[in-house]
Design a protein around this motif. Sequence first.
Motif, PDB file in Angstrom:
ATOM      1  N   GLU A 371       0.826  -1.211   0.000  1.00 20.90           N
ATOM      2  CA  GLU A 371       0.000   0.000   0.000  1.00 20.90           C
ATOM      3  C   GLU A 371       0.859   1.259   0.000  1.00 20.90           C
ATOM      4  O   GLU A 371       0.494   2.268  -0.618  1.00 20.90           O
ATOM      5  CB  GLU A 371      -0.953  -0.028   1.188  1.00 20.90           C
ATOM      6  N   ALA A 372       2.001   1.213   0.678  1.00 21.07           N
ATOM      7  CA  ALA A 372       2.916   2.362   0.655  1.00 21.07           C
ATOM      8  C   ALA A 372       3.472   2.559  -0.748  1.00 21.07           C
ATOM      9  O   ALA A 372       3.549   3.687  -1.258  1.00 21.07           O
ATOM     10  CB  ALA A 372       4.047   2.152   1.652  1.00 21.07           C
ATOM     11  N   ILE A 373       3.860   1.452  -1.394  1.00 22.41           N
ATOM     12  CA  ILE A 373       4.428   1.548  -2.745  1.00 22.41           C
ATOM     13  C   ILE A 373       3.368   2.008  -3.733  1.00 22.41           C
ATOM     14  O   ILE A 373       3.662   2.793  -4.652  1.00 22.41           O
ATOM     15  CB  ILE A 373       5.050   0.197  -3.149  1.00 22.41           C
ATOM     16  N   GLN A 374       2.128   1.556  -3.570  1.00 22.25           N
ATOM     17  CA  GLN A 374       1.029   2.041  -4.410  1.00 22.25           C
ATOM     18  C   GLN A 374       0.974   3.560  -4.411  1.00 22.25           C
ATOM     19  O   GLN A 374       0.597   4.182  -5.402  1.00 22.25           O
ATOM     20  CB  GLN A 374      -0.315   1.531  -3.863  1.00 22.25           C
ATOM     21  N   ASN A 375       1.316   4.148  -3.264  1.00 25.03           N
ATOM     22  CA  ASN A 375       1.192   5.594  -3.094  1.00 25.03           C
ATOM     23  C   ASN A 375       2.536   6.315  -3.029  1.00 25.03           C
ATOM     24  O   ASN A 375       2.603   7.476  -2.625  1.00 25.03           O
ATOM     25  CB  ASN A 375       0.369   5.882  -1.831  1.00 25.03           C
ATOM     26  N   SER A 376       3.612   5.604  -3.418  1.00 20.83           N
ATOM     27  CA  SER A 376       4.963   6.191  -3.527  1.00 20.83           C
ATOM     28  C   SER A 376       5.460   6.799  -2.217  1.00 20.83           C
ATOM     29  O   SER A 376       6.107   7.848  -2.218  1.00 20.83           O
ATOM     30  CB  SER A 376       4.985   7.262  -4.638  1.00 20.83           C
ATOM     31  N   LYS A 377       5.168   6.123  -1.086  1.00 19.39           N
ATOM     32  CA  LYS A 377       5.611   6.634   0.209  1.00 19.39           C
ATOM     33  C   LYS A 377       6.824   5.849   0.703  1.00 19.39           C
ATOM     34  O   LYS A 377       6.761   4.625   0.833  1.00 19.39           O
ATOM     35  CB  LYS A 377       4.487   6.514   1.249  1.00 19.39           C
ATOM     36  N   PRO A 378       7.941   6.522   1.003  1.00 19.38           N
ATOM     37  CA  PRO A 378       9.133   5.829   1.497  1.00 19.38           C
ATOM     38  C   PRO A 378       8.892   5.224   2.883  1.00 19.38           C
ATOM     39  O   PRO A 378       8.029   5.683   3.635  1.00 19.38           O
ATOM     40  CB  PRO A 378      10.194   6.921   1.541  1.00 19.38           C
ATOM     41  N   LEU A 379       9.692   4.209   3.204  1.00 22.31           N
ATOM     42  CA  LEU A 379       9.425   3.368   4.369  1.00 22.31           C
ATOM     43  C   LEU A 379      10.505   3.474   5.434  1.00 22.31           C
ATOM     44  O   LEU A 379      11.706   3.379   5.149  1.00 22.31           O
ATOM     45  CB  LEU A 379       9.322   1.900   3.927  1.00 22.31           C
ATOM     46  N   VAL A 380      10.062   3.637   6.679  1.00 25.65           N
ATOM     47  CA  VAL A 380      10.907   3.475   7.860  1.00 25.65           C
ATOM     48  C   VAL A 380      10.385   2.233   8.572  1.00 25.65           C
ATOM     49  O   VAL A 380       9.177   2.097   8.795  1.00 25.65           O
ATOM     50  CB  VAL A 380      10.848   4.700   8.791  1.00 25.65           C
ATOM     51  N   LEU A 381      11.274   1.297   8.924  1.00 27.01           N
ATOM     52  CA  LEU A 381      10.866  -0.045   9.316  1.00 27.01           C
ATOM     53  C   LEU A 381      11.120  -0.330  10.791  1.00 27.01           C
ATOM     54  O   LEU A 381      12.187  -0.016  11.318  1.00 27.01           O
ATOM     55  CB  LEU A 381      11.619  -1.076   8.465  1.00 27.01           C
ATOM     56  N   LEU A 382      10.117  -0.947  11.433  1.00 26.33           N
ATOM     57  CA  LEU A 382      10.220  -1.331  12.841  1.00 26.33           C
ATOM     58  C   LEU A 382       9.481  -2.664  12.997  1.00 26.33           C
ATOM     59  O   LEU A 382       8.259  -2.700  13.124  1.00 26.33           O
ATOM     60  CB  LEU A 382       9.598  -0.247  13.730  1.00 26.33           C
ATOM     61  N   VAL A 394      14.697  -7.610   2.845  1.00 29.86           N
ATOM     62  CA  VAL A 394      14.494  -7.429   1.401  1.00 29.86           C
ATOM     63  C   VAL A 394      14.432  -5.943   1.063  1.00 29.86           C
ATOM     64  O   VAL A 394      15.079  -5.467   0.120  1.00 29.86           O
ATOM     65  CB  VAL A 394      13.205  -8.135   0.937  1.00 29.86           C
ATOM     66  N   LEU A 395      13.663  -5.192   1.839  1.00 27.97           N
ATOM     67  CA  LEU A 395      13.500  -3.758   1.586  1.00 27.97           C
ATOM     68  C   LEU A 395      14.805  -3.006   1.808  1.00 27.97           C
ATOM     69  O   LEU A 395      15.124  -2.063   1.066  1.00 27.97           O
ATOM     70  CB  LEU A 395      12.391  -3.203   2.473  1.00 27.97           C
ATOM     71  N   GLU A 396      15.573  -3.408   2.827  1.00 21.78           N
ATOM     72  CA  GLU A 396      16.882  -2.791   3.057  1.00 21.78           C
ATOM     73  C   GLU A 396      17.819  -3.077   1.887  1.00 21.78           C
ATOM     74  O   GLU A 396      18.523  -2.182   1.398  1.00 21.78           O
ATOM     75  CB  GLU A 396      17.501  -3.344   4.346  1.00 21.78           C
ATOM     76  N   GLU A 397      17.835  -4.340   1.467  1.00 20.19           N
ATOM     77  CA  GLU A 397      18.740  -4.780   0.410  1.00 20.19           C
ATOM     78  C   GLU A 397      18.479  -4.028  -0.889  1.00 20.19           C
ATOM     79  O   GLU A 397      19.404  -3.663  -1.622  1.00 20.19           O
ATOM     80  CB  GLU A 397      18.538  -6.284   0.196  1.00 20.19           C
ATOM     81  N   LYS A 398      17.201  -3.772  -1.179  1.00 20.80           N
ATOM     82  CA  LYS A 398      16.817  -3.081  -2.408  1.00 20.80           C
ATOM     83  C   LYS A 398      16.758  -1.564  -2.219  1.00 20.80           C
ATOM     84  O   LYS A 398      16.315  -0.846  -3.125  1.00 20.80           O
ATOM     85  CB  LYS A 398      15.464  -3.616  -2.903  1.00 20.80           C
ATOM     86  N   ARG A 399      17.157  -1.086  -1.045  1.00 15.88           N
ATOM     87  CA  ARG A 399      17.174   0.343  -0.704  1.00 15.88           C
ATOM     88  C   ARG A 399      15.784   0.964  -0.813  1.00 15.88           C
ATOM     89  O   ARG A 399      15.622   2.125  -1.177  1.00 15.88           O
ATOM     90  CB  ARG A 399      18.174   1.114  -1.578  1.00 15.88           C
ATOM     91  N   MET A 400      14.770   0.173  -0.480  1.00 17.44           N
ATOM     92  CA  MET A 400      13.379   0.646  -0.500  1.00 17.44           C
ATOM     93  C   MET A 400      12.896   1.039   0.894  1.00 17.44           C
ATOM     94  O   MET A 400      11.811   1.604   1.038  1.00 17.44           O
ATOM     95  CB  MET A 400      12.464  -0.444  -1.058  1.00 17.44           C
ATOM     96  N   GLY A 401      13.662   0.704   1.920  1.00 18.56           N
ATOM     97  CA  GLY A 401      13.260   1.016   3.279  1.00 18.56           C
ATOM     98  C   GLY A 401      14.468   1.063   4.188  1.00 18.56           C
ATOM     99  O   GLY A 401      15.508   0.449   3.899  1.00 18.56           O
ATOM    100  N   TYR A 402      14.331   1.796   5.297  1.00 15.91           N
ATOM    101  CA  TYR A 402      15.423   1.956   6.268  1.00 15.91           C
ATOM    102  C   TYR A 402      14.938   1.503   7.636  1.00 15.91           C
ATOM    103  O   TYR A 402      13.898   1.965   8.125  1.00 15.91           O
ATOM    104  CB  TYR A 402      15.862   3.418   6.323  1.00 15.91           C
ATOM    105  N   SER A 403      15.669   0.580   8.251  1.00 17.21           N
ATOM    106  CA  SER A 403      15.276   0.064   9.562  1.00 17.21           C
ATOM    107  C   SER A 403      15.833   0.924  10.680  1.00 17.21           C
ATOM    108  O   SER A 403      17.018   1.299  10.672  1.00 17.21           O
ATOM    109  CB  SER A 403      15.779  -1.375   9.740  1.00 17.21           C
ATOM    110  N   ILE A 404      14.990   1.225  11.651  1.00 20.05           N
ATOM    111  CA  ILE A 404      15.432   1.948  12.847  1.00 20.05           C
ATOM    112  C   ILE A 404      16.480   1.105  13.570  1.00 20.05           C
ATOM    113  O   ILE A 404      16.256  -0.081  13.831  1.00 20.05           O
ATOM    114  CB  ILE A 404      14.234   2.229  13.768  1.00 20.05           C
ATOM    115  N   PRO A 405      17.651   1.653  13.882  1.00 17.13           N
ATOM    116  CA  PRO A 405      18.685   0.879  14.581  1.00 17.13           C
ATOM    117  C   PRO A 405      18.177   0.351  15.920  1.00 17.13           C
ATOM    118  O   PRO A 405      17.502   1.065  16.673  1.00 17.13           O
ATOM    119  CB  PRO A 405      19.814   1.904  14.779  1.00 17.13           C
TER     120      PRO A 405
END
Length: 463
Positions: A371-382, A394-405
Amino acid sequence: MADKKLHIVMFPWLAFGHIFPYLELANLIAQKGHLISFVSTPRNIQRLPKLPPNVASHLQLIELPLPKLHNLPDNAEATTDVPYNVVHLLKKAYDALEPPLTSFLESSNPDWIFYDFAPYWVGPLASKLGIKTVFFSIFTAPTMGFLGSPSDLMGTDPIRKKPENFLVPPPWVPFPTTVAFRYFEIMRLSDSLSDDNDSGVSDAYRFGATIQNCDIVAVRSCSEFEPEWIQVMENIYQKPVLPVGQLPSTTYDDDDEEKKNDTWRWMKDWLDQQRKGTVVYVAFGSEAKPSQEEVREIALGLEKSGLPFFWVLRIQRGPYDEDVLKLPDGFEDRIRGRGVVCTSWAPQLKILGHESVGGFLTHSGWTSVVEAIQNSKPLVLLTYLSDQGLNARVLEEKRMGYSIPRDERDGSFTSDSVAESLRLVMVEEEGRIYRDKIKEVKDLFVNRERQNSVTKGIQSTDC
């Protein structure tokens, strides 16, 4: 045979993160003129949106009452209705649907049944009745490839015997990848690997038996996005694997539309007042529930970020959950006007579609990701549960999302890391890659021509 109309039964697990992808696939197949019998419990059927007019005559909703169990609360028919530690009782009740499902299959004589990981007993049952079977995995190809072969999952020939074995890619993956669990993620899943629960069957065994006993594995994936993982699945399953696309969510009409429109109206009014691309949308799906300490750090992180935000906070899992989450003292007063905390239903697809929303802090559940990709919204992951850790890799590897340390052992994180991660992905030049990548992959996820081809593999197999 291309013109043959099929009767297909759909039998998803009792979680809305499973039910809705099944419903999306059912709609796509019904649009081609096939008859779908969508089977679930009465309360779950009642909670589904109203079917679109173009499929209503080809999609029938079948209610199978859920058997009552001691200690399973009344009206608890989905995972969203119960605390996490009661879900195993829901699986036990779900297993008791085998006799009524058998009766329905005998009387309706379908061509195929699409079933989920939990009803591992469907494969042998359908085979006995001469019905062809598809295990439709709402989990992605990387998740399924990482989990392994049926024998490994069922414990007859396990390669991975310790949690640490899940922290690296498995030996059957022949290419370099970072897709693996982190220590805190696999430890939160330890109960899924054990059969020491009231249902008497581990989730791992359910997966393995389901895969072993089906004719085809259908997976929520597309060959252009992750072809190497689909090949891994074919290698370890030794049976056909059919990618059915990412199943982007549809906006449905609803019998309760007027009430929901009122809710959306005030939300839209608030979003309309914010500058374009500045709002953080925060939501963790129907399954994940943060701890009280995590809620505190998320809240303070949102406050420190300086960004406007709209947070859908699930304070309890159903009415029987006694652990009700609370916001930090004074938080709502301090963020008044800049942020909204919503503890009831919210229309996620509409919120993500609003131009003021510039990023999404999410648990990495795949429906939310799509749903985020449908609407072109970048992702922060938790991440919290289940496949979410593998999705995040997968999202980190493809640089589509960034995980909170986070701390690798216990998964803890700080409000500073929340604030810094949000600003990186949404504001800073260094995080532009995440904003750009989401736009680049959008066509792979929402292209309707790809979605409309999902029944071709089924019909060719039927021939």
